[in-house]
Design a protein around this motif. Structure first.
Motif: not given
Length: 361
Positions: A213-218, A227-238, A243-253
């Motif tokens: 049921t996730r809106e994106m990234w199913k 962002a965590q997957a992009a930062y740690q695993d190069n998911y979605n090309g990081g 299309g911005r380069e993810v600089a940290n794995p943040a899931g909450i502000d």
């Protein structure tokens, strides 16, 4: 820090869809032309939150047609009096309901009219299996941005108390805690705070929901932010969804007050977040005399016990049980009842409104 474009301040608005004199119906229309819009976010979006509408027949599916710009989010009232998450129409809600609320999300220009239809379709009902709600360990960053405007129209104050999540599905209205989190640091401190902003990085990443049921990234596991997957695993090309380069794995502000005062953090950190609206059981709303106020959370039912966290004004808390302790006078009167809202975490009833059905500890 939230990685979104600067926000543009606007006026919040609540518009009733139907007056008490109007008959309940499963087809209704809202005229939203000429009303003020709360603008903000990246990409820039505007929100117009509409009032609730009573259906003639219970339903779990809603379609919407907008005249002008924008899309429509809907949510349904649960049997326990809480709301489902916001879903973009056409949507199948996780419960069958007799009350629907709507908001219009604008990308540019403005909408003039919204026509909605509610129906009943075959679907699985959402049955919560854990009273405390879903809980995940995610990376937290400090939002800052004092003087800016959040996605729900709140002007950010110094030492403010709220959080941002990267999906508007869990965005509470301003001065509401209908979507709140319990966020706990490794030092044992916790804060209960409302979700008043969208971010960091993404705006359609409700990672706390099941992958189906996730809106994106199913294809990502439940509980792992994109962002965590992009930062740690190069998911979605990081990169994030923009299309911005993810600089940290943040899931909450975290707002400054939540970060510094509630959790006593000094740097961005991994925290454990419980998404309280995904749970069940008695719930209450924290009310303080100051708009930016907080209530101390204690290790016991007495103000002489250690302070182990804070609960922000408007935040919702899940009540595990209640016990007798020190008599306290607060915004809700005088009482010697205290609520246990997590293991070793207690709050005085004198500052919590609306709790019903709490059992003795």
């Amino acid at each position: 820090m939230r990685y979104l474009l600067p926000l543009v301040a606007g006026a919040a608005l609540t518009v009733g869809l139907a007056s008490p004199a109007q008959a309940a119906s499963n087809e209704w229309t809202a005229d939203v032309s000429g009303h003020a819009v709360t603008w903000g976010g990246s990409p820039r979006t505007g929100l117009i939150e509409l009032g609730s509408h009573r259906l003639a027949q219970p339903a779990n599916a809603v379609t919407a047609a907008v005249t002008g710009d924008g899309v429509v989010d809907v949510r349904g009232l649960r049997p326990d009096g809480q709301w489902t998450e916001w879903l973009e129409a056409p949507a199948t809600l996780p419960v069958t309901t007799s009350t629907i609320q709507t908001r219009v999300v604008l990308s540019s220009g403005k909408a003039s009219r919204v026509k909605l239809t509610a129906s009943r379709v075959a679907a699985s009902e959402d049955v919560s299996v854990a009273a405390a709600g879903r809980s995940y360990r995610v990376y937290a960053t400090r939002e800052g941005l004092v003087g800016g405007t959040t996605a729900n129209g709140h002007t950010i104050r110094s030492r403010d108390h709220f959080v941002a999540l990267p999906s508007r599905r869990g965005l509470a209205p301003n001065n509401s805690g209908s979507y709140s989190v319990q966020v706990c640091a490794s030092n044992g401190r916790c804060e209960w705070a409302p979700v008043w902003d969208v971010g960091p990085w993404n705006t359609k990443d409700d990672y706390w929901n099941p992958s189906s049921t996730r809106e994106m990234w199913k294809d990502l596991p439940q509980g792992k932010p994109e962002a965590q997957a992009a930062y740690q695993d190069n998911y979605n090309g990081g990169k994030d969804q923009f299309g911005r380069e993810v600089a940290n794995p943040a899931g909450i502000d975290l707002a400054d007050g939540t970060f510094w005062d509630g959790l006593k953090l000094t740097t961005n950190s991994w925290v454990t977040v419980t998404y309280l609206w995904t749970g069940s059981g008695p719930v209450g709303t924290v009310r303080t005399s100051a708009a930016n106020g907080t209530v101390n959370v204690r290790s016991g039912a007495n103000s002489s016990t250690s302070q182990v966290g804070l609960a922000a004004n408007y935040a919702q808390v899940r009540v595990t049980c209640q016990l007798t302790g020190e008599s306290v006078t607060g915004t809700q009167g005088t009482s010697n009842i205290w609520y246990r809202i997590a293991s070793g975490k207690h709050i005085a009833k004198a500052y919590v409104a609306g709790v019903s059905g709490a059992t003795s500890c």
